[in-house]
Write an enzyme that holds these catalytic residues in place. Structure first.
Site, short mmCIF file in Angstrom:
data_model
loop_
_atom_site.label_atom_id
_atom_site.label_comp_id
_atom_site.label_asym_id
_atom_site.label_seq_id
_atom_site.Cartn_x
_atom_site.Cartn_y
_atom_site.Cartn_z
N CYS A 14 0.82 -1.22 0.00
CA CYS A 14 0.00 0.00 0.00
C CYS A 14 0.85 1.27 0.00
O CYS A 14 0.34 2.36 -0.23
CB CYS A 14 -0.96 0.00 1.18
N ASN A 32 -10.13 -0.13 -0.05
CA ASN A 32 -8.67 -0.06 0.00
C ASN A 32 -8.11 -0.56 -1.32
O ASN A 32 -8.19 -1.74 -1.63
CB ASN A 32 -8.19 -0.92 1.18
N HIS A 40 -3.15 6.95 2.70
CA HIS A 40 -3.57 5.67 2.09
C HIS A 40 -4.94 5.32 2.64
O HIS A 40 -5.17 5.30 3.86
CB HIS A 40 -2.56 4.57 2.43
O1 UT7 Z 1 -3.81 -1.43 3.55
C1 UT7 Z 1 -2.96 -1.33 4.65
C2 UT7 Z 1 -3.11 -2.38 5.60
N1 UT7 Z 1 -4.44 -2.78 5.99
C3 UT7 Z 1 -5.09 -2.14 6.95
O2 UT7 Z 1 -4.71 -1.07 7.36
C4 UT7 Z 1 -6.29 -2.82 7.56
C5 UT7 Z 1 -6.19 -2.70 9.04
N2 UT7 Z 1 -7.23 -3.41 9.77
C6 UT7 Z 1 -8.55 -3.12 9.69
O3 UT7 Z 1 -8.98 -2.29 8.90
C7 UT7 Z 1 -9.46 -3.80 10.68
O4 UT7 Z 1 -8.70 -4.53 11.60
C8 UT7 Z 1 -10.53 -4.72 10.04
C9 UT7 Z 1 -11.56 -3.90 9.31
C10 UT7 Z 1 -9.87 -5.68 9.08
C11 UT7 Z 1 -11.24 -5.52 11.10
O5 UT7 Z 1 -11.85 -4.64 12.04
P1 UT7 Z 1 -11.65 -4.88 13.61
O6 UT7 Z 1 -12.43 -3.83 14.28
O7 UT7 Z 1 -10.16 -4.93 13.86
O8 UT7 Z 1 -12.36 -6.26 13.82
P2 UT7 Z 1 -11.75 -7.61 14.44
O9 UT7 Z 1 -10.82 -8.24 13.45
O10 UT7 Z 1 -11.24 -7.33 15.81
O11 UT7 Z 1 -13.04 -8.50 14.55
C12 UT7 Z 1 -14.10 -8.19 15.45
C13 UT7 Z 1 -15.20 -9.20 15.25
C14 UT7 Z 1 -14.74 -10.65 15.22
O12 UT7 Z 1 -15.73 -11.44 15.84
P3 UT7 Z 1 -15.53 -11.95 17.36
O13 UT7 Z 1 -14.24 -12.76 17.34
O14 UT7 Z 1 -15.40 -10.69 18.18
O15 UT7 Z 1 -16.76 -12.74 17.61
C15 UT7 Z 1 -14.68 -10.97 13.76
O16 UT7 Z 1 -14.85 -12.35 13.50
O17 UT7 Z 1 -15.82 -8.97 13.98
C16 UT7 Z 1 -15.85 -10.20 13.24
N3 UT7 Z 1 -15.75 -9.88 11.83
C17 UT7 Z 1 -16.82 -9.61 11.04
N4 UT7 Z 1 -18.13 -9.55 11.31
C18 UT7 Z 1 -18.95 -9.22 10.30
C19 UT7 Z 1 -14.63 -9.78 11.08
N5 UT7 Z 1 -14.96 -9.46 9.82
C20 UT7 Z 1 -16.30 -9.36 9.78
C21 UT7 Z 1 -17.21 -9.04 8.75
N6 UT7 Z 1 -18.53 -8.97 9.07
N7 UT7 Z 1 -16.82 -8.76 7.51
#
Ligand code: UT7
Length: 326
Positions: free
Chosen positions: A113, A283, A253
């Site tokens: 990125c 993204n 980004h």
């Molecule tokens: O491009 C440069 C690099 N990339 C980034 O900068 C991305 C950085 N990371 C992010 O943008 C975020 O971490 C995400 C959007 C990928 C995820 O958001 P988060 O707030 O960090 O969520 P999480 O991974 O902590 O997940 C929270 C919960 C989980 O469920 P439990 O374990 O709490 O029951 C996930 O399984 O949300 C669940 N979850 C979803 N639920 C509905 C993860 N993805 C989804 C989804 N829909 N698509």
């Protein structure tokens, strides 16, 4: 010493729109979750017969047209991409051929990125030291081809697109003031594509293990991204004896709305000082900054003399910032 000045911008987004509601039918997710956690509402997906080089060429042609520069006048092409048409040859070489830029050297930069900011910093060096006169720097990605469409953690985030700038070596105060690049390879496993490179050559078992798809530990990436985007923005400002108040528009980004809001808050930016289009593009990795820049430029949001900043973070990890006077 001459400066590398942007004299034209261009971008291209594929026609197909994939909304959060479309994703609801593909994986266990919902519009509310995606909007609240990422700020993304829709993203673009390349058609089956569209390649990364096609997106790059369309963005480049728009940028050349705005700059009033012909392809033959370009002597350097650098493409930031991690989803090139082939592992090799470079997508830059394919773009060089399709544009008819017969006088240009061409290569790709692999910085995920941060690809555009890395490519821009490289081109700026060639322009400043007199090696090149007019350069084309492009960020182009078809991430939809390396996404695991069964993985809700990643498939909701990414989109396809391309952005390009034409740069010219010019005397005077306008152009790139400084570039600041960093890397920390100790985090490579948090965001990468496991197969099929030399470590995991192509194999049927590799496909069964889903190795060709992007892998990301989102939560851990998130924290480092906020810190790195902030740190390198401050580094760029301090190097030029400026503060965030001097920046007319910051182009981060476009990773996730929450990351951008956190960086905006830490930098004490006013509303309107940070350009955000992650809601409609998702993204797009190396394409995201030049895509956003071209959008803002064509909306008439940038005037001569404005100070702009590009601020990127990506797999590797890599991160970097560019400060420039328009
Ligand atoms: O491009 C440069 C690099 N990339 C980034 O900068 C991305 C950085 N990371 C992010 O943008 C975020 O971490 C995400 C959007 C990928 C995820 O958001 P988060 O707030 O960090 O969520 P999480 O991974 O902590 O997940 C929270 C919960 C989980 O469920 P439990 O374990 O709490 O029951 C996930 O399984 O949300 C669940 N979850 C979803 N639920 C509905 C993860 N993805 C989804 C989804 N829909 N698509």
């Amino acid at each position: 010493m001459k400066k590398a000045r942007i004299i034209g911008t261009g971008s291209y987004l594929p026609e197909k729109v994939l909304t959060n509601f479309d994703l609801e039918k593909m994986v266990e997710t919902n519009n509310e979750w995606i909007t609240a956690r990422t700020g993304i509402q829709e993203r673009r997906i390349a058609a089956d017969d569209e390649m990364t080089s096609d997106l790059a060429v369309k963005a480049a042609q728009n940028a050349l047209e705005m700059a009033g520069v012909t392809a033959e006048e370009i002597d350097l092409i650098i493409v930031g991409t991690i989803t090139g048409d082939f592992p090799w040859p470079s997508t830059a070489c394919l773009v060089q051929n399709k544009l008819g830029a017969v006088n240009a050297a061409a290569w790709d930069v692999s910085a995920a990125c941060s690809g555009f900011v890395y490519a821009l910093a490289s081109a700026a060096q060639y322009l400043q030291n007199g090696h090149s006169k007019k350069a084309l720097v492009i960020g182009a990605e078809i991430l939809s081809r390396i996404i695991d469409w069964e993985d809700r953690n990643t498939c909701i985030l990414f989109g396809d697109g391309a952005g390009a700038v034409v740069l010219e070596a010019q005397e005077g105060d306008h152009g790139i003031l400084s570039s600041h690049l960093h890397a920390d390879g100790s985090h490579w496993q948090l965001l990468y594509q496991p197969g099929f490179g030399a470590r995991h050559p192509a194999s049927v078992s590799g496909i069964e293990q889903r190795l060709p798809f992007l892998h990301m530990a989102g939560n851990e990436v998130f924290k480092v991204a906020v810190r790195s985007l902030y740190d390198v923005a401050i580094e760029a400002l301090e190097a030029n004896q400026m503060t965030a108040k001097d920046v007319h528009l910051l182009f981060p980004h476009q990773a996730n709305r929450r990351i951008l809001d956190a960086v905006k808050k830490r930098l004490n930016l006013e509303d309107g000082q940070m350009y955000i289009n992650v809601d409609l593009c998702g993204n797009t990795s190396g394409a995201s900054i030049p895509l956003a820049l071209d959008e803002a430029n064509r909306k008439g949001m940038i005037s001569e003399g404005d100070v702009l900043m590009f601020d990127a973070f990506g797999g590797g990890f890599t991160w970097g910032a560019t400060l420039l006077r328009w």
